[in-house]
Design a protein around this motif. Structure first.
Motif, PDB file in Angstrom:
ATOM      1  N   MET A 232       0.818  -1.207   0.000  1.00 14.40           N
ATOM      2  CA  MET A 232       0.000   0.000   0.000  1.00 14.40           C
ATOM      3  C   MET A 232       0.855   1.261   0.000  1.00 14.40           C
ATOM      4  SD  MET A 232      -3.121  -0.877  -0.269  1.00 14.40           S
ATOM      5  CE  MET A 232      -3.706   0.817  -0.127  1.00 14.40           C
ATOM      6  N   MET A 233       2.027   1.197   0.634  1.00  7.48           N
ATOM      7  CA  MET A 233       2.861   2.392   0.709  1.00  7.48           C
ATOM      8  C   MET A 233       3.687   2.607  -0.556  1.00  7.48           C
ATOM      9  SD  MET A 233       3.828   2.722   4.755  1.00  7.48           S
ATOM     10  CE  MET A 233       4.051   4.499   4.643  1.00  7.48           C
ATOM     11  N   HIS A 234       3.346   1.864  -1.608  1.00  3.97           N
ATOM     12  CA  HIS A 234       3.845   2.165  -2.963  1.00  3.97           C
ATOM     13  C   HIS A 234       2.748   2.860  -3.781  1.00  3.97           C
ATOM     14  CE1 HIS A 234       7.091  -0.575  -1.837  1.00  3.97           C
ATOM     15  NE2 HIS A 234       7.749  -0.166  -2.907  1.00  3.97           N
ATOM     16  N   SER A 235       1.799   3.461  -3.071  1.00  2.36           N
ATOM     17  CA  SER A 235       0.679   4.135  -3.727  1.00  2.36           C
ATOM     18  C   SER A 235       1.124   5.334  -4.555  1.00  2.36           C
ATOM     19  CB  SER A 235      -0.340   4.596  -2.686  1.00  2.36           C
ATOM     20  OG  SER A 235       0.256   5.494  -1.765  1.00  2.36           O
ATOM     21  N   THR A 236       2.293   5.894  -4.241  1.00  4.88           N
ATOM     22  CA  THR A 236       2.758   7.094  -4.950  1.00  4.88           C
ATOM     23  C   THR A 236       3.073   6.821  -6.420  1.00  4.88           C
ATOM     24  OG1 THR A 236       4.971   6.625  -4.081  1.00  4.88           O
ATOM     25  CG2 THR A 236       3.665   8.257  -2.900  1.00  4.88           C
ATOM     26  N   TYR A 237       3.198   5.542  -6.789  1.00  8.35           N
ATOM     27  CA  TYR A 237       3.466   5.229  -8.194  1.00  8.35           C
ATOM     28  C   TYR A 237       2.210   5.345  -9.047  1.00  8.35           C
ATOM     29  CZ  TYR A 237       8.130   3.630  -6.954  1.00  8.35           C
ATOM     30  OH  TYR A 237       9.428   3.584  -6.512  1.00  8.35           O
ATOM     31  N   GLY A 238       1.059   5.432  -8.405  1.00  7.90           N
ATOM     32  CA  GLY A 238      -0.172   5.715  -9.129  1.00  7.90           C
ATOM     33  C   GLY A 238      -0.781   4.581  -9.904  1.00  7.90           C
ATOM     34  N   THR A 239      -0.377   3.359  -9.637  1.00  4.65           N
ATOM     35  CA  THR A 239      -0.980   2.222 -10.321  1.00  4.65           C
ATOM     36  C   THR A 239      -1.273   1.113  -9.321  1.00  4.65           C
ATOM     37  OG1 THR A 239      -0.557   0.383 -11.867  1.00  4.65           O
ATOM     38  CG2 THR A 239       1.366   1.543 -10.997  1.00  4.65           C
ATOM     39  N   PRO A 240      -2.485   0.544  -9.365  1.00  2.00           N
ATOM     40  CA  PRO A 240      -2.811  -0.546  -8.423  1.00  2.00           C
ATOM     41  C   PRO A 240      -1.972  -1.786  -8.665  1.00  2.00           C
ATOM     42  CG  PRO A 240      -4.535  -0.300 -10.070  1.00  2.00           C
ATOM     43  CD  PRO A 240      -3.620   0.872 -10.235  1.00  2.00           C
ATOM     44  N   PHE A 241      -1.504  -1.967  -9.907  1.00  5.70           N
ATOM     45  CA  PHE A 241      -0.694  -3.142 -10.213  1.00  5.70           C
ATOM     46  C   PHE A 241       0.631  -3.110  -9.450  1.00  5.70           C
ATOM     47  CE2 PHE A 241      -3.293  -2.396 -14.060  1.00  5.70           C
ATOM     48  CZ  PHE A 241      -4.047  -3.557 -14.006  1.00  5.70           C
ATOM     49  N   GLU A 242       1.188  -1.918  -9.274  1.00  6.95           N
ATOM     50  CA  GLU A 242       2.439  -1.792  -8.513  1.00  6.95           C
ATOM     51  C   GLU A 242       2.212  -2.143  -7.049  1.00  6.95           C
ATOM     52  OE1 GLU A 242       6.409  -0.620  -7.279  1.00  6.95           O
ATOM     53  OE2 GLU A 242       5.458  -1.548  -9.025  1.00  6.95           O
ATOM     54  N   MET A 243       1.086  -1.715  -6.491  1.00  7.80           N
ATOM     55  CA  MET A 243       0.793  -2.020  -5.092  1.00  7.80           C
ATOM     56  C   MET A 243       0.573  -3.519  -4.894  1.00  7.80           C
ATOM     57  SD  MET A 243      -1.528   1.170  -3.729  1.00  7.80           S
ATOM     58  CE  MET A 243      -2.756   1.153  -5.030  1.00  7.80           C
ATOM     59  N   ILE A 244      -0.136  -4.143  -5.836  1.00  3.50           N
ATOM     60  CA  ILE A 244      -0.369  -5.586  -5.747  1.00  3.50           C
ATOM     61  C   ILE A 244       0.943  -6.347  -5.896  1.00  3.50           C
ATOM     62  CG2 ILE A 244      -1.479  -7.563  -6.867  1.00  3.50           C
ATOM     63  CD1 ILE A 244      -3.749  -5.623  -7.685  1.00  3.50           C
TER      64      ILE A 244
END
Length: 291
Positions: A232-244
């Protein structure tokens, strides 16, 4: 937890007396209440962090910074008044995550990310992380054992880092944080990504947060929740795929840390991912230019 069924014949035969049955049911009730309390104590602040990260994902940075400020105050107050030592350890770990995010917001340079901006964001966390790690008495792999296994850890870290970075590059198309692959630039990238970024993040998410959650909820709960927050704390990348994706990478690192208790191993893998993702692959292309 289902209530055990006892055959009437056993009760009649006095194998289990009504008093003993009452005690067993009381214990089960207390276990259920204890479990619900654990869910509440961990679920409320973790849910708050997830919701705030969703604000960041939606571009509402001002609202997120205000929410994190209130969460900082709430966690600080809870640590002061909570008597449960394990809960205090978890809140201490979550407090550091909150401080980390607020440092992000307070650094204007963060919004024009370059290699050296990571120094200003991560280095201030070194002191509170060191204090927390010492206070929580985290058990690590013996240094001598780590040195003996280095010949396995190092190539494993590079190979795993390359594989994970390849997949992540496809998801976010990261830009290079160094102008070229000269020895000086590559060395600077390795030092910052391994010994600053990866070390600080692995101390936060694996050594401190995951360990405290493991003690409270068990290994599976600790690994899953720490990995969930990591993603979740990778939310700054702006893509849900990165968070998953980072949730699963966090789970892999969390499992390795749980099995080996080796901080150097997970730091090297994490650092290798960042070196390939933000340095080597953007310059030479996916597959290191071999495809």
């Amino acid at each position: 937890m289902a209530t055990p069924e006892f055959p009437p014949s056993e009760l009649k035969a006095r194998k289990i007396s009504p008093t003993e049955l009452g005690k067993m049911l009381k214990i089960q009730t207390e276990d259920k209440i204890g479990f619900l309390k654990k869910i509440f104590y961990t679920g409320v602040p973790i849910t708050a962090i997830i919701l705030i990260e969703l604000l960041i994902f939606g571009g509402r940075l001002k609202g997120a910074s205000i929410a994190y400020t209130f969460l900082l105050l709430a966690l600080s107050f809870s640590i002061a008044v909570t008597e449960n030592y394990q809960v205090r350890k978890i809140y201490q770990a979550l407090l550091i995550l909150t401080i980390f995010r607020l440092i992000n917001f307070s650094m204007p340079i963060f919004f024009e990310k370059n290699l050296y901006s990571f120094i200003f964001i991560y280095v201030p966390l070194a002191i509170p992380l060191t204090i927390a790690a010492t206070h929580q008495k985290i058990v690590y792999e013996n240094n001598r054992d780590t040195l003996k296994k280095l010949w396995i850890y190092l190539p494993l870290s590079v190979l795993a880092g390359f594989a994970f970075a390849q997949a992540e590059y496809i998801l976010i198309g990261a830009r290079a944080l160094i102008p070229d692959l000269s020895s000086a630039n590559l060395l600077a990238l390795i030092v910052i990504m391994v010994f600053i970024v990866a070390l600080i993040e692995e101390l936060m998410f694996r050594a401190i947060l995951q360990t405290s959650l493991e003690e409270f909820l068990g290994p599976a709960g600790g690994i899953i929740l720490a990995s969930l927050l990591f993603g979740m704390m990778h939310s700054t990348y702006g893509t849900p795929f990165e968070m998953i994706y980072t949730f699963f990478v966090g789970g892999f690192l969390g499992y390795l840390f749980y099995k080996t208790r080796s901080l150097p191993l997970v730091v090297m893998i994490h650092g290798s991912i960042n070196v390939f993702l933000f340095g080597i692959i953007p310059h030479v292309g996916p597959g290191l230019g071999l495809t």
